[in-house]
Write a protein that holds these residues in place. Structure first.
Motif, short mmCIF file in Angstrom:
data_model
loop_
_atom_site.label_atom_id
_atom_site.label_comp_id
_atom_site.label_asym_id
_atom_site.label_seq_id
_atom_site.Cartn_x
_atom_site.Cartn_y
_atom_site.Cartn_z
N ASP A 11 11.74 -3.70 12.58
CA ASP A 11 10.77 -4.73 12.95
C ASP A 11 9.37 -4.43 12.40
O ASP A 11 8.38 -4.91 12.93
CB ASP A 11 10.70 -4.87 14.47
N GLY A 12 9.32 -3.64 11.34
CA GLY A 12 8.04 -3.27 10.75
C GLY A 12 7.61 -1.85 11.06
O GLY A 12 6.64 -1.36 10.50
N MET A 13 8.35 -1.19 11.95
CA MET A 13 8.06 0.21 12.27
C MET A 13 9.10 1.10 11.61
O MET A 13 10.31 0.90 11.78
CB MET A 13 8.06 0.45 13.78
N VAL A 14 8.63 2.10 10.84
CA VAL A 14 9.53 3.01 10.13
C VAL A 14 9.08 4.44 10.39
O VAL A 14 7.91 4.79 10.19
CB VAL A 14 9.51 2.74 8.60
N LYS A 15 10.01 5.26 10.84
CA LYS A 15 9.75 6.68 11.11
C LYS A 15 8.52 6.89 11.97
O LYS A 15 7.68 7.76 11.72
CB LYS A 15 9.61 7.44 9.78
N GLY A 16 8.41 6.05 13.01
CA GLY A 16 7.33 6.20 13.97
C GLY A 16 6.01 5.58 13.57
O GLY A 16 5.04 5.62 14.33
N THR A 17 5.91 5.01 12.39
CA THR A 17 4.68 4.37 11.92
C THR A 17 4.88 2.85 11.81
O THR A 17 5.85 2.41 11.20
CB THR A 17 4.26 4.91 10.54
N HIS A 50 14.43 -8.02 10.68
CA HIS A 50 13.87 -8.87 9.62
C HIS A 50 12.97 -8.08 8.67
O HIS A 50 12.51 -8.62 7.68
CB HIS A 50 13.05 -10.02 10.23
N GLY A 51 12.72 -6.80 8.97
CA GLY A 51 11.77 -6.02 8.20
C GLY A 51 12.40 -5.10 7.17
O GLY A 51 13.51 -4.58 7.37
N ALA A 52 11.70 -4.92 6.05
CA ALA A 52 12.13 -3.97 5.02
C ALA A 52 10.90 -3.49 4.26
O ALA A 52 9.91 -4.23 4.15
CB ALA A 52 13.11 -4.62 4.06
N ILE A 53 10.95 -2.27 3.75
CA ILE A 53 9.89 -1.73 2.90
C ILE A 53 10.55 -1.24 1.62
O ILE A 53 11.43 -0.37 1.65
CB ILE A 53 9.11 -0.60 3.60
N VAL A 54 10.12 -1.81 0.49
CA VAL A 54 10.77 -1.53 -0.79
C VAL A 54 9.71 -1.21 -1.84
O VAL A 54 8.52 -1.44 -1.63
CB VAL A 54 11.62 -2.74 -1.25
N GLY A 86 0.81 -1.21 0.00
CA GLY A 86 0.00 0.00 0.00
C GLY A 86 0.83 1.26 0.00
O GLY A 86 2.04 1.24 -0.27
N ARG A 87 0.18 2.38 0.31
CA ARG A 87 0.87 3.67 0.36
C ARG A 87 1.55 3.84 1.71
O ARG A 87 1.07 3.34 2.73
CB ARG A 87 -0.11 4.82 0.12
N ALA A 88 2.66 4.57 1.70
CA ALA A 88 3.38 4.90 2.92
C ALA A 88 3.85 6.34 2.78
O ALA A 88 4.98 6.60 2.34
CB ALA A 88 4.56 3.95 3.13
N GLU A 89 3.00 7.27 3.12
CA GLU A 89 3.23 8.68 2.85
C GLU A 89 4.52 9.19 3.48
O GLU A 89 5.21 10.05 2.90
CB GLU A 89 2.05 9.52 3.35
N ASN A 90 4.87 8.67 4.66
CA ASN A 90 6.09 9.18 5.32
C ASN A 90 7.36 8.65 4.67
O ASN A 90 8.46 9.08 5.01
CB ASN A 90 6.07 8.84 6.81
N LEU A 91 7.23 7.71 3.70
CA LEU A 91 8.38 7.22 2.97
C LEU A 91 8.48 7.84 1.58
O LEU A 91 9.55 7.82 0.97
CB LEU A 91 8.32 5.69 2.83
N GLY A 92 7.37 8.33 1.09
CA GLY A 92 7.34 8.90 -0.26
C GLY A 92 6.05 8.52 -0.95
O GLY A 92 5.37 7.56 -0.58
N ARG A 93 5.71 9.26 -1.96
CA ARG A 93 4.45 9.01 -2.68
C ARG A 93 4.51 7.68 -3.43
O ARG A 93 5.58 7.17 -3.74
CB ARG A 93 4.17 10.13 -3.66
N GLY A 94 3.32 7.16 -3.74
CA GLY A 94 3.25 5.92 -4.46
C GLY A 94 3.07 4.71 -3.55
O GLY A 94 2.79 4.84 -2.36
#
Length: 242
Positions: A202-208, A217-221, A179-187
């Motif tokens: 661990d699945g939490m990025v920039k407080g979200t 073990h977590g990554a968002i790409v 899905g979308r992740a506005e705090n990481l960038g559009r799209g």
């Protein structure tokens, strides 16, 4: 007098290997019946960290009943009559072994070095300096040119729960977020739980929190880095033959 020896030619048997100190570990490994118990231990030592002298091996049948203790290092494996589907259990007798204490499974128990921010800022050639340089090279407003539906089409075949492989590095895992992740960038983005500690969180990025997984073990790409399909978890004991 009957013999328990079951060696004919170059027969082999597939056994499920487990470890007394590494609770989450299990692997199917093929062994030659002509291998001595000592050579089996040497192969396992290279993969699980338990030394040959501190290793005890127990054999269990397919219903969980212990059938033998492999106590003679000079005996061949076939002497103990293992069959396909039996379990070979490694017991680590060394209380100070590298496998004890659970830190091979729980990375939070491992002490980590963290460089002070002031010192890191003074270093050249860091990723932070690279990003700052790159930011100056990107024309003003370029980030806003990316639409909210950026790479949405690539997510049509990616679902939470899918097994996947992420490039670069052929890292394998399971999809945990799409899905979308506005705090990481559009799209659109894809959250991955890697099978091994190859991630950044661990699945939490920039407080979200986007999903839950073990630490590191977590990554968002971006979706274009993800291939879904038949990508089973790799066997850390995998090899051509033992």
């Amino acid at each position: 007098m009957g013999s328990r020896l079951q060696i004919e030619g170059d027969e082999s048997v597939m056994l499920c290997v487990t470890h007394s100190n590494i609770k989450r570990f299990t692997a199917d490994v093929r062994f030659s019946l002509q291998s001595t118990v000592e050579s089996v231990k040497e192969k396992l030592w290279k993969r699980c960290g338990t030394s040959v002298d501190s290793m005890s091996l127990e054999l269990y049948d397919d219903i969980g009943k212990k059938t033998a203790v492999l106590g003679d290092n000079s005996r061949r494996l076939g002497f103990y009559s293992p069959h396909e589907g039996y379990r070979l259990h490694v017991i680590d007798l060394d209380p100070s072994s590298v496998t004890s204490g659970g830190w091979l499974e729980d990375t939070s128990l491992v002490e980590k070095y963290q460089i002070p921010e002031e010192r890191y800022d003074k270093l050249d050639g860091t990723y932070r300096k690279f990003k700052e340089k790159l930011a100056h090279q990107i024309p003003s407003g370029a980030a806003n040119q990316i639409s909210d539906s950026y790479m949405k089409d690539l997510c049509s075949n990616i679902k939470v729960g899918d097994r996947c492989q992420v490039e670069p590095g052929e890292k394998r895992g399971v999809v945990k977020f799409v899905g979308r992740a506005e705090n990481l960038g559009r799209g659109f983005w894809v959250g991955i739980q890697y099978d091994e500690p190859l991630g950044k969180h661990d699945g939490m990025v920039k407080g979200t929190r986007f999903f839950d997984c073990p630490p590191l073990h977590g990554a968002i790409v971006r979706p274009d880095k993800v291939k879904v399909g038949d990508y089973p978890e790799r066997d850390p004991f995998e090899e051509d033959e033992i």
